[in-house]
Design an enzyme around this catalytic site. Structure first.
Site, PDB file in Angstrom:
ATOM      1  N   ASP A 161     169.205 -15.451  41.487  1.00 58.58           N
ATOM      2  CA  ASP A 161     169.725 -16.242  40.372  1.00 58.58           C
ATOM      3  C   ASP A 161     171.039 -15.667  39.851  1.00 58.58           C
ATOM      4  OD1 ASP A 161     170.021 -18.046  38.327  1.00 58.58           O
ATOM      5  OD2 ASP A 161     168.363 -17.285  37.109  1.00 58.58           O
TER       6      ASP A 161
ATOM      7  N   ASP B 230     176.427 -21.755  40.355  1.00 63.35           N
ATOM      8  CA  ASP B 230     175.070 -21.269  40.093  1.00 63.35           C
ATOM      9  C   ASP B 230     174.142 -21.468  41.286  1.00 63.35           C
ATOM     10  OD1 ASP B 230     172.857 -20.281  38.551  1.00 63.35           O
ATOM     11  OD2 ASP B 230     172.204 -22.349  38.308  1.00 63.35           O
TER      12      ASP B 230
END
Length: 412
Positions: free
Chosen positions: A99, A285
């Site tokens: 992440d 992201d």
């Protein structure tokens, strides 16, 4: 349906960087870590809702109002990339989702944490909301093994309660370390160095950066990706890597944010190009399944493509005839243009769309909705990262992109 490709052994590599005036000098030490794309489509399928909730919570530190957050089922479908990370001595290996939108690393969601002689419990408790997931627990100082013979001391969380993580054991947070601010209690002013920071600070790598290689899914089994700490892997990209500074506009500048624009179509297309979004701050992201656009930009994209919103799936839907006329979406940044062709804009047809219509094709662009009020123009998620090699360079506060063999591939 959960698809998992076997991980190859972790290895330490000496890598080189393609000659480029913007490139970082060669690093003699880097660490290559295989990552696996895991796809679970057995739960409730609504990726747009998932991504909207994720970013509303990340941007507000979990303080979004109930009117801004849609309740997410615990059995949500998930598409994510994971890495096997060892914790303790001897190490227990955990499958952690990768992440870049968060910076805390933690374990214990599914596989219990095993204390060893290297475990040191701190006086702090961990609490991180992710929108589609959350964790609270205890913070430890631990030995973390990234590759055989490569271990660091790392502050990690151990979950007491968590949700939305299955089938993973936790999260490997490789976002900017300042995202850890206010995640520990009572010491809520502490900033926790990430795994990348500690690999660099403890002399395991010579550059404070991590490079990400994702690949689009063409068919089962799932194709693996790669994280490279400390340098770049020239076998994963083509041409040169071009770097861009982190945006100064908040809140995007707290993440791996850049200033970019979006244009649909080109001069060779059947219609004139359409400006979808003027240059605006947004975020790159790994944890977002789609490409998010602010409401106005999203509506312009819908008009340009002729897509309609599908209530059953939460995705934009087009017909096969519309797909034949689907033009490229261009991501413009710093005078460079990164193209997402028609195949890069659609949900992988080989995976299917739960609840979708058999003869329809679904797009991977979603509406950021009320997030636009927080001055966030876009989120470039997995569909972008699967077409472009990406470098997240902490040491120089910048991100870099390069083409790959999959950039223009007719995959999906």
């Amino acid at each position: 349906m959960l698809l998992v490709a076997a991980l190859a052994p972790l290895v330490v590599l000496a890598t080189t960087v393609v000659a480029d005036p913007n490139a970082i000098p060669n690093s003699p030490i880097s660490i290559s870590l295989p990552i696996t794309k895991q796809i679970n489509l057995t739960g409730t399928f609504h990726p747009s809702q998932r991504d909207q909730n994720r970013w509303m919570n990340l941007l507000t530190g979990g303080q979004a109002s109930t009117s801004e957050i849609t309740e997410v089922p615990l059995t949500y479908s998930i598409i994510a990339y994971s890495a096997n990370i060892g914790v303790g001595d001897p190490p227990t290996y955990y499958s952690l989702t990768v992440d870049t939108g968060s910076a805390n690393t933690w374990v214990g969601a599914n596989k219990p944490y095993s204390k060893t002689k290297t475990s040191v419990k701190t006086d702090d408790f961990l609490n991180v909301p992710y929108g589609t997931a959350s964790v609270n627990g205890t913070e430890y100082e631990e030995t973390v093994t990234i590759a055989p013979g490569v271990a660091i001391r790392q502050s990690i969380g151990v979950a007491s309660n968590s949700f939305g993580i299955y089938p993973f054991d936790g999260i490997l947070g490789i976002g900017p370390k300042y995202l850890t601010l206010d995640t520990l209690f009572p010491d809520n002013t502490s900033i926790i160095p990430t795994v990348t920071d500690n690999l660099y600070g403890q002399g395991k790598i010579e550059q404070n950066l991590v490079a990400v290689s994702f690949e689009p899914t063409a068919s089962e089994p799932v194709i693996d990706g790669e994280l490279t700490f400390g340098s770049t892997d020239s076998t994963k990209y083509t041409g040169d890597i071009t770097y861009f500074p982190i945006t100064k506009t908040l809140p995007s500048g707290r993440f791996w944010g850049v200033d970019a624009s979006f244009i649909y179509g080109n001069a060779q297309g059947k219609k004139a190009p359409v400006t979808i979004l003027d240059t605006t701050a947004g975020v790159i992201d790994t944890g977002t399944n789609q490409i998010g656009l602010g409401t106005d930009a999203y509506n312009r994209y819908v008009d340009a493509t002729g897509a309609v919103y599908d209530e059953n799936t939460g995705l934009l839907r087009i017909t096969p005839a519309q797909y034949e006329n689907l033009q490229s979406l261009f991501f413009g940044i710093g005078g460079r243009t990164y193209e997402l062709n028609a195949n890069a804009q659609i949900w992988p047809r080989t995976l299917g769309v739960p609840g979708g219509e058999k003869d329809s094709i679904y797009l991977v662009v979603f509406d950021l909705g009320s997030i636009i009020s927080l001055d966030l123009g876009f989120i470039a998620g997995q569909p972008f990262l699967e077409r472009y090699y990406s470098v997240f360079d902490t040491g120089n506060s910048r991100v870099g992109f390069a083409t790959t063999p999959f950039t223009y591939a007719d995959i999906n």
